[in-house]
Write an enzyme that holds these catalytic residues in place. Structure first.
Site, short mmCIF file in Angstrom:
data_model
loop_
_atom_site.label_atom_id
_atom_site.label_comp_id
_atom_site.label_asym_id
_atom_site.label_seq_id
_atom_site.Cartn_x
_atom_site.Cartn_y
_atom_site.Cartn_z
N GLY A 1 39.53 30.69 49.16
CA GLY A 1 38.67 29.74 49.83
C GLY A 1 37.70 28.99 48.93
N GLN B 1 38.39 31.81 53.51
CA GLN B 1 39.11 30.62 53.96
C GLN B 1 38.32 29.88 55.04
OE1 GLN B 1 41.88 29.13 52.85
NE2 GLN B 1 42.37 30.66 51.31
N HIS C 1 48.46 32.22 57.72
CA HIS C 1 49.44 33.21 57.25
C HIS C 1 50.28 33.59 58.47
CE1 HIS C 1 51.36 36.47 55.23
NE2 HIS C 1 50.56 37.44 55.64
N GLU D 1 44.75 42.32 60.42
CA GLU D 1 44.70 43.50 61.28
C GLU D 1 43.79 43.34 62.50
OE1 GLU D 1 41.78 44.33 57.84
OE2 GLU D 1 43.69 43.29 58.16
N TYR E 1 34.53 33.07 59.43
CA TYR E 1 33.83 32.26 58.43
C TYR E 1 33.78 33.01 57.10
CZ TYR E 1 30.59 28.61 56.85
OH TYR E 1 30.01 27.54 56.19
N GLU F 1 52.70 39.59 46.76
CA GLU F 1 51.52 40.45 46.65
C GLU F 1 51.90 41.86 46.21
OE1 GLU F 1 49.08 38.32 50.36
OE2 GLU F 1 50.09 40.24 50.65
N SER G 1 27.88 36.21 59.33
CA SER G 1 28.23 34.89 58.80
C SER G 1 27.54 33.76 59.58
CB SER G 1 29.75 34.68 58.87
OG SER G 1 30.41 35.66 58.13
N SER H 1 51.34 34.27 19.45
CA SER H 1 51.90 34.42 18.10
C SER H 1 53.40 34.69 18.18
CB SER H 1 51.22 35.59 17.38
OG SER H 1 51.58 36.80 18.03
N GLU I 1 43.03 45.25 25.70
CA GLU I 1 44.44 44.90 25.46
C GLU I 1 45.28 44.88 26.74
OE1 GLU I 1 45.12 43.61 22.77
OE2 GLU I 1 43.47 44.32 21.52
#
Length: 331
Positions: free
Chosen positions: A134, A28, A108, A84, A25, A195, A53, A252, A227
């Site tokens: 999520g 996602q 995934h 993992e 939970y 990634e 959770s 610009s 910057e």
């Protein structure tokens, strides 16, 4: 051109009478569970005993069960845990309850692609992977929109796996934005590559190196932060809205000319050769093996890098500056 599928292409009725268990939970997990619930799907959340959770999920009106019980009860089991820990949880709490005809789902492809999880032949194995965090998956759903998703079938035991994956994607709002078909291998390899080379690894190193170069040359760290880090969002938002063309149209002429003439001196043929090398490490399983072994050995190296990176000067300067941004507090 790849085909996108939308609401009219997917049939949510395929989930009628089925119970979906969302395992985990987190970012996602909460979005999938709540979106499916609001789409009229029967949802339970599977969490380990003592999970923090639990109270969040129950407060949102969801039924929470231990992982093994949720896996035993459900027809579709969506594993939304960190890569993992998936193998251990699957082996201990899910595999014993994976009866024939059930659907095992992922967001995934890592554990399936690298055979960390090897499901039995008599279950459907599918993937539905939203291309956004999520909180965005949840927020856009509540606004009547959605986040685009990838979907894939690894194993079709029922003859309906593809349609069921599309139904799930519809349930979380993906078909409102469009879903794209892929394979577990393609999703895993491109996701890891993106990634490592661009989104996280590439960008982090670019930001730090630019910051360090300006500070070493005697410029104020605060200016270097603005910057080289702060303004990244401005540029990325423009690129997401309308590609590189919109970004170049909005900056610009000085910046655009500098982009064309100096950018290729930063990303050189040597850089591209390294990119191909990284892709090869992903494809051959070298990266996966390294990551799995790192976790099995207690993540000492991972934790050391994490600590060292958190102490980088760009983080210290950023912390002080952001504390002074009144507008950030509203976000």
């Amino acid at each position: 051109m790849a085909r996108m599928y939308y609401d009219s292409d997917a049939n949510l009725d395929l989930l009628n009478g089925k119970t979906v268990a969302i395992i985990g939970y987190g970012s996602q997990g909460h979005a999938h569970a709540l979106n499916l619930k609001d789409s009229g799907v029967s949802v339970i959340v599977g969490l380990y005993e003592g999970s923090r959770s639990r109270s969040k999920a129950e407060a949102a009106g969801l039924t929470v069960q231990p992982v093994a019980k949720a896996a035993a009860t459900a027809d579709l089991i969506m594993i939304l845990l960190p890569d993992e820990v998936q193998r251990t949880v699957y082996t201990e709490s899910i595999a014993p309850h994976l009866d024939a005809g059930k659907i095992l789902a992922f967001a995934h492809g890592f554990n399936i692609n690298f055979a960390q999880i090897v499901p039995p032949d008599d279950v459907d194995v599918v993937m539905v992977a939203p291309k956004g965090p999520g909180h965005l998956v949840r927020r856009t759903y509540e606004q009547g929109q959605g986040v685009p998703c990838l979907f894939a079938v690894y194993q079709d035991a029922s003859g309906q796996a593809r349609d069921r994956a599309m139904a799930y994607a519809k349930g979380i709002g993906g078909t409102r934005a469009g879903i794209l078909e892929t394979t577990f291998r393609e999703e895993t390899e491109t996701d890891l590559f993106g990634e490592q080379v661009v989104l996280c690894g590439g960008l982090s190193e670019l930001i730090k190196s630019g910051f360090e170069t300006l500070v070493e040359a005697g410029y104020q760290p605060e200016l270097a932060y603005f910057e080289c880090l702060h303004e990244v969002k401005l540029i990325v938002d423009l690129i997401v809205e309308g590609g590189l063309a919109k970004m170049r149209d909005s900056i610009s002429n000085t910046a655009e000319y500098g982009d064309y003439t100096r950018g290729p001196r930063i990303i050189t043929d040597d850089t591209r050769a390294e990119m191909r090398k990284i892709l090869k490490e992903i494809q051959t399983g070298q990266f996966a093996r390294e990551f799995v072994l790192e976790n099995m050995s207690g993540s000492a190296g991972f934790n050391a890098i994490r600590r060292r990176e958190s102490e980088h000067p760009v983080e210290e300067v950023g912390k002080d500056l952001r504390a002074m941004f009144s507008w950030l507090k509203k976000v």
